[in-house]
Structure formats: structure tokens, C-alpha cells
Enzyme design. Structure first.
Site, PDB file in Angstrom:
ATOM      1  N   LEU A 287       2.062  30.900  14.934  1.00  8.26           N
ATOM      2  CA  LEU A 287       1.358  29.632  14.919  1.00  8.26           C
ATOM      3  C   LEU A 287       1.855  28.824  16.114  1.00  8.26           C
ATOM      4  CD1 LEU A 287       1.616  28.584  11.138  1.00  8.26           C
ATOM      5  CD2 LEU A 287      -0.369  29.574  12.289  1.00  8.26           C
ATOM      6  N   ASP A 288       0.978  28.023  16.696  1.00 11.84           N
ATOM      7  CA  ASP A 288       1.418  27.132  17.763  1.00 11.84           C
ATOM      8  C   ASP A 288       2.531  26.216  17.249  1.00 11.84           C
ATOM      9  OD1 ASP A 288      -0.518  28.186  19.423  1.00 11.84           O
ATOM     10  OD2 ASP A 288      -1.979  26.611  19.004  1.00 11.84           O
ATOM     11  N   LYS A 289       3.350  25.750  18.152  1.00 12.22           N
ATOM     12  CA  LYS A 289       4.474  24.882  17.784  1.00 12.22           C
ATOM     13  C   LYS A 289       4.024  23.717  16.900  1.00 12.22           C
ATOM     14  CE  LYS A 289       7.924  21.789  19.830  1.00 12.22           C
ATOM     15  NZ  LYS A 289       8.498  21.255  21.090  1.00 12.22           N
TER      16      LYS A 289
ATOM     17  N   ARG B 146      -8.571  25.933  18.223  1.00  9.38           N
ATOM     18  CA  ARG B 146      -8.587  24.727  19.051  1.00  9.38           C
ATOM     19  C   ARG B 146      -9.648  24.831  20.145  1.00  9.38           C
ATOM     20  NH1 ARG B 146      -2.489  24.492  20.855  1.00  9.38           N
ATOM     21  NH2 ARG B 146      -3.139  22.518  21.825  1.00  9.38           N
TER      22      ARG B 146
END
Length: 347
Positions: free
Chosen positions: A164-166, A268
Site C-alpha cells: 500500500l502507498d505510504k 489514484r
């Protein structure tokens, strides 16, 4: 005939590989498939080529499943992929530094723990694994503190089978041994793991539900971004609107989004391309505040400190028993706070 699985006869030397990869790091490799290897497995081929560099077949499988290997310019998907004479196989081992990540104390939110894997709930602002810009203070460092056996796994991403992105919160599946990691990585590659996200987006999508099929590639000029690009990798997302509200620039919707591919920043990028970026996602056009609305102190009304994206549902089969498992995660407080601010924003 020579044994095609012999470690003593790699089809290409490192010097020849350097000629195919001019100016790249010494850990970049390119190997040409000769007739001896035509019809053979990709993982066996690379294990033979890289044995002299101390790279095991298990490591090769990890590279392939992590998308680090290209065959004929296209990312390889499975270790069992069969090769054809004349193809060029390229990979870069730069991500696999010799220094292992260190264990660091920290808290974990464990949703489920089995003998071979975990499901954890990652908070926002926590990077999943070490990288050059964040060599420590990651989820992997904390995992090593609580599960020291992970140090026996290779590379900087022990146990990690997806990311997962930060700034994205939610559920992550962690393998506790290499056998489980390889099984789960293959399940992800074959799209047998199902993930669903909740996204707080700007505006109201029309239609209220739909399927986004748009290829994604690295942005041609901004290397930190991805973009919908002709010739990019196939990317498929599905969304449905759960709730919409607000008016004018404060319009917003909560979407449930399923992804059928795992491209970098896929949700996104797709939602921004649809014209409905995620609130707080400044990289892809999502506002963090309502500049036309003021708080009691006169400042712009702050809405979100990060992209409001949460991995809330994860479904997969246990690799040993075949049992179907499903897990859900509640929205984190900053997500619900952002929603409350939009619901109560002044006219």
C-alpha cells in the site's frame, strides 16, 4: 547435449549484459535466450544465469513475482513462463541490497494470525518496506521486531506480497515464511486475491458505478507520477458510489473500488482520470482544503492531510487448506474526520 539446467553455462556473461544495459548499475543484467533454453521455464533459466552471482532459484522466483523481470520488454508474470529462442531477459537486482533491514520496536494492529501468514491493518503515514528514501521506520522493520523469523527471508521486503502507498491505510497480507510468500505472490499474479478500497473523492461520478479500463505507465516527464498512457500496462478498476453529498466545490462521494490489476497508484490515477481525484491526493489533483471556505480563525477549511484511500476488504483462499477467508477494516479516524468536515462545511 549439455544439461539445460547446468549452472556452469550461462547464455550471457556479465560483460555482454553490460553492453545491453549501457550506463546501468553493475547489478543490472540482460541475458539472451539461446536454442538450448527454448521452451524451458523462465525461473530455471535465470537461476542458471545468476548462480555465479549467488542468486538462488527461490530469489529468482521472488524477482519474477515482484515484477522485477522483463522478457522481450514485457514484465514477466509467473516463474513457469516458457521462453523462446532469441528473447532477451532483463532484470535489476538493485532493490536487493546485501544489508538486511533491522528490527525496530513498534506497534502492530494484527487482524488475523495463522502459522504461515498474518493480516495486519496498516495505519496511514507508514511506509511498507525499506527503500533508498526511507531505509528504516517501516512496517517491515516493525514486523522483524515481532516476528524475528522473517529475517531468514531474502531481500529488503521479507514477507511482503503486496503493498500500500505510504499514505494509504488498511489491510495487508504478510507471509511468515518463503513457501507462503511464493504461494501468495502467485495467487496475486493470477488475480485470485480480491481487494476492495474505500475512497473519498471530489465530485459525484456519473454514472454512479462503472468499470475503468485504462492503461497505466510512468508519467513521461514527472517520474514520481503514473499516468493513463497509450502503450502502458493493462489496468482495470471497478467503482460504485456508496454516498454523495455537498454542493459546489464541496461536492464529494464515497466510492467502493475493486482493482483487477495491481499497477502503481492505480486507483489514484484512474479516479483522477475519471475527473474525481481523491480528497487530499495533491499528486493527482485532489484538494486538501476548501480555499473558498474559512474556519472560525479565518484559515482555509482543512479537509484532508493525506489521500483518503483505505483498503477495507481483503479476500483470499488459505494456500494450505483452501478455506475462503475474508477480512474487513474500519475506517481510520482521519478518514471519518474528513467526511465530517465535508458534511458540515459552511455554505
Amino acid at each position: 547435449m549439455s544439461d539445460p539446467y547446468s549452472d556452469s553455462m550461462p547464455p550471457k556473461t556479465q560483460d555482454e549484459a553490460d553492453k545491453l544495459n549501457p550506463g546501468e548499475d553493475r547489478r543490472a543484467f540482460a541475458f539472451e535466450v539461446d536454442s538450448l533454453w527454448s521452451g524451458k521455464r523462465l525461473d530455471a533459466f535465470l537461476a542458471s544465469c545468476l548462480a555465479v552471482h549467488g542468486v538462488s532459484r527461490q530469489r529468482v522466483k521472488q524477482l519474477i513475482l515482484n515484477g522485477e523481470v522483463k522478457v522481450g520488454g514485457e514484465a514477466a508474470k509467473l516463474p513457469r513462463q516458457l521462453l523462446a529462442s532469441g528473447q532477451t531477459v532483463c532484470l535489476n537486482l538493485a532493490d536487493f541490497a546485501e544489508t538486511s533491514p533491522e528490527a525496530q520496536a513498534g506497534s502492530l494492529s494484527i487482524v488475523f494470525q495463522g502459522p504461515d501468514f498474518l493480516v495486519v491493518d496498516k495505519p496511514p503515514y507508514l511506509t511498507v518496506h525499506p527503500c533508498p528514501s526511507c531505509p528504516r521506520d517501516t512496517l517491515v522493520n516493525i514486523m522483524l521486531y515481532h516476528f524475528p523469523q522473517l529475517s531468514q527471508l531474502p531481500g529488503l521486503r521479507p514477507g511482503i506480497v503486496h503493498r500500500l502507498d505510504k499514505d494509504t491505510s488498511g489491510l495487508l497480507l504478510i507471509a511468515l515464511n518463503e513457501a507462503a510468500r511464493l504461494k501468495f505472490s502467485e495467487a496475486f499474479a493470477e488475480r485470485r486475491v480480491h481487494k476492495e478500497y474505500l475512497a473519498l473523492v471530489m465530485g459525484r461520478p456519473q454514472p454512479e458505478s462503472g468499470r475503468i479500463v485504462q492503461p497505466i505507465a510512468r508519467h513521461p516527464t514527472l517520474k514520481t507520477k503514473m499516468a493513463v498512457m497509450r502503450g502502458g500496462k493493462e489496468a482495470i478498476s471497478e467503482y460504485r458510489t456508496i454516498f454523495s453529498g455537498g454542493a459546489d466545490e464541496a461536492e464529494f462521494s464515497v466510492l467502493a473500488v475493486k482493482i483487477h490489476t495491481g499497477r502503481t497508484h492505480q486507483i489514484r490515477v484512474h479516479l483522477a482520470h475519471l475527473g474525481h481525484p481523491i480528497w487530499g491526493d495533491s499528486l493527482y489533483g485532489g484538494a486538501r482544503s476548501l480555499t473558498g471556505k474559512k474556519t472560525a480563525s479565518g484559515d482555509a477549511l482543512s479537509i484532508a492531510g493525506r489521500q483518503m484511500l483505505h483498503a477495507w476488504k481483503l479476500c483470499f483462499e488459505c494456500p494450505d487448506t483452501g478455506e475462503k477467508l475474508s477480512f474487513k477494516s474500519s475506517l481510520p479516524s482521519d478518514f471519518t474526520d474528513s467526511l465530517s468536515r465535508l458534511l458540515s462545511s459552511p455554505p
